[in-house]
Design a protein around this motif. Structure first.
Motif, mmCIF file in Angstrom:
data_model
loop_
_atom_site.group_PDB
_atom_site.id
_atom_site.type_symbol
_atom_site.label_atom_id
_atom_site.label_comp_id
_atom_site.label_asym_id
_atom_site.label_seq_id
_atom_site.Cartn_x
_atom_site.Cartn_y
_atom_site.Cartn_z
ATOM 1 N N ARG A 75 0.852 -1.088 -0.030
ATOM 2 C CA ARG A 75 -0.100 0.045 -0.016
ATOM 3 C C ARG A 75 0.563 1.054 0.067
ATOM 4 O O ARG A 75 0.651 2.207 -0.638
ATOM 5 C CB ARG A 75 -0.944 0.255 1.106
ATOM 6 N N MET A 76 2.078 1.263 0.693
ATOM 7 C CA MET A 76 2.896 2.239 0.955
ATOM 8 C C MET A 76 3.515 2.629 -0.509
ATOM 9 O O MET A 76 3.427 3.790 -1.142
ATOM 10 C CB MET A 76 4.020 2.062 1.902
ATOM 11 N N TYR A 77 4.122 1.617 -0.971
ATOM 12 C CA TYR A 77 4.417 1.865 -2.537
ATOM 13 C C TYR A 77 3.670 2.266 -3.772
ATOM 14 O O TYR A 77 4.036 2.911 -4.645
ATOM 15 C CB TYR A 77 5.458 0.581 -3.113
ATOM 16 N N GLY A 78 2.534 1.676 -3.391
ATOM 17 C CA GLY A 78 1.416 2.126 -4.285
ATOM 18 C C GLY A 78 1.179 3.555 -4.211
ATOM 19 O O GLY A 78 0.815 4.237 -4.968
ATOM 20 N N SER A 79 1.027 4.047 -2.968
ATOM 21 C CA SER A 79 0.573 5.455 -2.780
ATOM 22 C C SER A 79 1.703 6.307 -3.237
ATOM 23 O O SER A 79 1.635 7.527 -3.496
ATOM 24 C CB SER A 79 0.554 5.774 -1.273
ATOM 25 N N LEU A 80 3.060 5.943 -3.146
ATOM 26 C CA LEU A 80 4.164 6.647 -3.549
ATOM 27 C C LEU A 80 4.405 6.424 -5.099
ATOM 28 O O LEU A 80 5.380 6.998 -5.837
ATOM 29 C CB LEU A 80 5.411 6.251 -2.944
ATOM 30 N N GLN A 81 3.419 5.638 -5.882
ATOM 31 C CA GLN A 81 3.518 5.406 -7.286
ATOM 32 C C GLN A 81 4.856 4.683 -7.597
ATOM 33 O O GLN A 81 5.279 5.045 -8.596
ATOM 34 C CB GLN A 81 3.318 6.483 -8.021
ATOM 35 N N GLU A 82 5.095 3.594 -6.833
ATOM 36 C CA GLU A 82 6.395 2.931 -6.931
ATOM 37 C C GLU A 82 6.176 1.541 -7.376
ATOM 38 O O GLU A 82 6.202 0.760 -6.504
ATOM 39 C CB GLU A 82 7.247 3.089 -5.724
ATOM 40 N N GLY A 83 5.318 1.106 -8.406
ATOM 41 C CA GLY A 83 4.884 0.070 -8.888
ATOM 42 C C GLY A 83 6.077 -1.219 -9.061
ATOM 43 O O GLY A 83 5.600 -2.293 -8.386
ATOM 44 N N ARG A 84 7.133 -0.822 -9.420
ATOM 45 C CA ARG A 84 8.127 -1.967 -9.403
ATOM 46 C C ARG A 84 8.592 -2.470 -8.019
ATOM 47 O O ARG A 84 8.921 -3.436 -7.552
ATOM 48 C CB ARG A 84 9.458 -1.115 -10.199
ATOM 49 N N MET A 85 8.648 -1.319 -7.033
ATOM 50 C CA MET A 85 8.964 -1.687 -5.810
ATOM 51 C C MET A 85 7.802 -2.547 -5.242
ATOM 52 O O MET A 85 8.294 -3.662 -4.436
ATOM 53 C CB MET A 85 9.350 -0.327 -4.741
ATOM 54 N N ALA A 86 6.885 -2.007 -5.271
ATOM 55 C CA ALA A 86 5.792 -2.930 -4.759
ATOM 56 C C ALA A 86 5.882 -4.363 -5.305
ATOM 57 O O ALA A 86 5.631 -5.234 -4.511
ATOM 58 C CB ALA A 86 4.406 -2.221 -5.149
ATOM 59 N N ARG A 87 6.001 -4.382 -6.688
ATOM 60 C CA ARG A 87 6.075 -5.662 -7.081
ATOM 61 C C ARG A 87 7.064 -6.767 -6.547
ATOM 62 O O ARG A 87 6.915 -8.008 -6.452
ATOM 63 C CB ARG A 87 6.149 -5.778 -8.839
ATOM 64 N N ASN A 88 8.307 -5.983 -6.286
ATOM 65 C CA ASN A 88 9.474 -6.562 -5.667
ATOM 66 C C ASN A 88 8.918 -7.320 -4.377
ATOM 67 O O ASN A 88 9.423 -8.354 -4.135
ATOM 68 C CB ASN A 88 10.513 -5.761 -5.593
ATOM 69 N N VAL A 89 8.125 -6.429 -3.650
ATOM 70 C CA VAL A 89 7.764 -6.844 -2.330
ATOM 71 C C VAL A 89 6.761 -8.054 -2.382
ATOM 72 O O VAL A 89 6.965 -9.057 -1.765
ATOM 73 C CB VAL A 89 7.115 -5.907 -1.391
ATOM 74 N N PHE A 90 5.856 -8.030 -3.342
ATOM 75 C CA PHE A 90 4.737 -8.941 -3.518
ATOM 76 C C PHE A 90 5.480 -10.384 -4.059
ATOM 77 O O PHE A 90 4.989 -11.319 -3.409
ATOM 78 C CB PHE A 90 4.000 -8.339 -4.802
ATOM 79 N N GLU A 91 6.365 -10.390 -4.878
ATOM 80 C CA GLU A 91 6.879 -11.434 -5.613
ATOM 81 C C GLU A 91 7.944 -11.997 -4.545
ATOM 82 O O GLU A 91 8.121 -13.329 -4.561
ATOM 83 C CB GLU A 91 7.747 -11.404 -6.745
ATOM 84 N N SER A 92 8.301 -11.421 -3.328
ATOM 85 C CA SER A 92 9.181 -11.933 -2.366
ATOM 86 C C SER A 92 8.216 -12.923 -1.389
ATOM 87 O O SER A 92 8.846 -13.538 -0.544
ATOM 88 C CB SER A 92 9.873 -11.113 -1.625
ATOM 89 N N LEU A 93 6.924 -12.695 -1.440
ATOM 90 C CA LEU A 93 5.916 -13.264 -0.392
ATOM 91 C C LEU A 93 5.882 -14.910 -0.917
ATOM 92 O O LEU A 93 5.910 -15.166 -2.082
ATOM 93 C CB LEU A 93 4.553 -12.578 -0.438
ATOM 94 N N GLY A 94 5.469 -15.520 0.074
ATOM 95 C CA GLY A 94 5.292 -17.202 -0.271
ATOM 96 C C GLY A 94 3.732 -17.021 -0.345
ATOM 97 O O GLY A 94 3.265 -16.782 -1.540
#
Length: 435
Positions: free
Chosen positions: A54-73
Motif C-alpha cells: 500500500r505504501m509503495y502504491g501510494s508513492l507510485q512505485e509499482g516496481r518496488m511494490a512488485r518486488n515485495v509482492f513476489e518475495s512473499l510465499g
C-alpha cells in the motif's frame, strides 16, 4: 525515536513497524523502514508486507511494490488486492489485470472496484462487469460508481447511464458526480446539466466536475462562468480552471488567472496540483520562462513526477532539447523515477534534435533500468528519429518489432506513416514500396 530505540539495542516489534510503514510519505523513508524490516526478519510477514504494498502504491512505485509482492510465499486476498491497487495507483492497468488473472482466489468487491478504477479499455471494462455479475457480487455504491467512471473513460456514456439508472440503492454525491463527469467528458453537456439540476446537494466537487466537463469538451467560457459563481473554490477546482485557461492559449489571460486566482493565497502556489497546472498552462502558451519560474519555486518535496515531466515536456515541445535533457538528468539525480510519459517527451526531444545516440540510450534504458515497456508512442519517436537520420533499415526493424508489443496508445498506421516519412525524406522509393 526509532534511532534512539536502535541505539539502545531495542528492536521494534510488529506493531511499531506497522505504524512506521503507514507513516512513510517518501520513498527514502519507505526504503529505510523496509531495510530495517529485513534486518529484523519481518519483511515477509504478510500483514507488514501488505502495508508495504500500500505504501509503495501510494508513492507510485509499482516496481518496488512488485518486488515485495513476489518475495512473499503464501498470499491472502488482501495482499493480492493491495498489489492490484498499487499498479492501479501507478496507472499500470495492464499490470493490474495481469495480477488479477494470476490470482488463485475468488475476487471480491475490492478487487473489482480497483480494477474498474483504472480500466481504460471498453472490452476489459465489460469483462470485469460480466465477471462481477457471474460471481454474484452485490453491487454497492462504490463499485457502481467505479463502473460509471469506467464506461465514461472508455467513451460509452450510454452504458454508464444504464448503470446509474438501474442502481437500486441510495446514490451518494460521488455517484452523481461521476455521472455528470461521464456525460460532460463525452460531449453530452445538455444531459450533464440535467443531471446536475436533479441533484439535491451540489457541493464543491460537483461544481468542479461541471467545470472540468465543460473545459474538456471545449466549452471554456461556460467553465469559467460556473467558476465565477463559486464562493470558495478549492485547490482541485483552481487547478481545473487553470487547465481551462491553458486551452485558451492566451498568455495575457493566463497571467490574469494566475494573478486573480492563485497569487492572493500564497499557500495555493505551494500546492503541487496547482503548481503543476500553472507549469502546464504557461507551457501551453509558449511562455517557458514563466513555467520555469513556477517550477523553480516549488520545493523539492512538492515536485512529483508530473511536475518534472510537465517541465521536460514543455522544453521538448518547443525544441529546447538541451534544457529538457538537463532537467531529465537532474530529476533522476533527485531520486525521481521517470515514467512512460517522461520518456515520450525525451525521445520527442531527441527526434527533433537528431540526438540518435542519446535517444538509443534512453530507449533501451527505459526497459532495462526502469522496467518500463516501450509503447507505440515510444516506437514511433524512435522510427521518426532513425528515418530522419537516414537509418531506414534500423527504423524498419524497430517498426516491425512493434507487432510483438502490446499498446493501444496509437494505431499501427502511425508507425507506417513514420516509416514512409523517413523514406520520403531520404528519397528511398524502393523501401517505401515494401512497407
Amino acid at each position: 525515536v526509532l534511532g534512539e530505540m536502535c541505539l539502545e539495542g531495542v528492536k521494534p516489534d510488529k506493531v511499531v513497524f506497522l505504524r512506521l510503514v503507514r507513516s512513510c510519505l517518501t520513498l527514502e523513508h519507505g526504503n529505510l523502514v523496509r531495510s530495517l524490516l529485513e534486518e529484523c526478519g519481518l519483511s515477509r510477514d504478510l500483514q507488514i508486507a501488505t502495508e508495504l504494498l500500500r505504501m509503495y502504491g501510494s508513492l507510485q512505485e509499482g516496481r518496488m511494490a512488485r518486488n515485495v509482492f513476489e518475495s512473499l510465499g503464501q498470499k491472502d486476498l488482501v495482499a493480492w488486492n493491495a498489489m492490484i491497487d498499487a499498479h492501479a495507483q501507478c496507472g499500470q492497468c495492464k499490470e493490474a489485470f495481469a495480477i488479477y488473472e494470476r490470482m488463485p482466489l475468488q475476487a471480491d468487491k475490492v478487487t473489482y472496484t480497483t480494477l474498474l478504477s483504472c480500466c481504460d479499455d471498453l472490452g476489459d471494462g465489460e469483462e470485469i462487469h460480466a465477471c462481477a455479475v457471474s460471481d454474484g457480487i452485490e453491487w454497492d455504491v462504490a463499485m457502481s460508481t467505479a463502473l460509471v467512471r469506467c464506461y465514461g473513460r472508455c467513451g460509452n456514456p450510454e452504458k454508464a447511464v444504464a448503470v446509474f439508472e438501474n442502481f437500486s440503492g441510495n446514490k451518494d454525491v460521488g455517484m452523481w458526480t461521476a455521472m455528470i463527469l461521464c456525460l460532460s467528458q463525452n460531449q453530452k453537456i445538455t444531459e450533464a446539466i440535467q443531471v446536475f439540476r436533479e441533484m439535491e446537494q451540489q457541493d464543491a466537487v460537483v461544481w468542479s466536475s461541471m467545470i472540468m466537463g465543460y473545459a474538456r469538451s471545449g466549452h471554456i467560457q461556460d467553465a469559467l462562468e460556473i467558476f465565477s459563481k463559486m464562493d470558495h473554490p478549492d485547490k482541485i477546482t483552481i487547478a481545473q480552471v487553470l487547465d481551462a485557461y491553458a486551452d485558451l492559449a492566451c498568455l495575457s489571460q493566463c497571467k490574469a488567472a494566475h494573478r486573480d486566482f492563485v497569487s492572493p493565497n500564497q499557500e495555493l502556489e505551494s500546492e503541487t496540483m496547482v503548481a503543476n497546472a500553472l507549469v502546464h498552462m504557461y507551457a501551453k502558451c509558449g511562455s517557458l520562462d514563466e513555467a520555469r519560474r513556477v517550477f523553480d519555486r516549488m520545493s523539492l518535496q512538492s515536485r512529483n513526477i508530473v511536475s518534472w515531466t510537465a517541465m521536460i515536456s514543455a522544453y521538448a515541445q518547443h525544441g529546447r532539447s538541451s534544457e529538457s535533457m538537463e532537467l531529465f538528468q537532474r530529476m533522476q539525480q533527485r531520486g525521481v523515477e521517470p515514467n512512460q510519459v517522461t520518456f515520450i517527451s525525451i525521445l520527442s526531444s531527441c527526434s527533433h534534435s537528431g540526438l540518435i545516440d542519446h535517444a538509443a540510450y534512453c530507449f533501451y534504458s527505459m526497459e532495462q533500468d526502469h522496467s518500463l515497456v516501450a509503447s507505440q508512442s515510444h516506437l514511433v519517436h524512435m522510427v521518426d528519429l532513425l528515418g530522419r537520420a537516414g537509418m531506414l533499415k534500423h527504423a524498419q526493424e524497430i517498426g516491425e518489432s512493434s507487432s510483438s508489443r502490446k499498446s493501444e496508445e496509437l494505431l499501427p498506421c502511425a508507425m507506417v506513416e513514420s516509416l514512409l516519412g523517413g523514406c520520403y525524406t531520404q528519397g528511398d522509393r524502393e523501401m517505401a514500396s515494401k512497407i
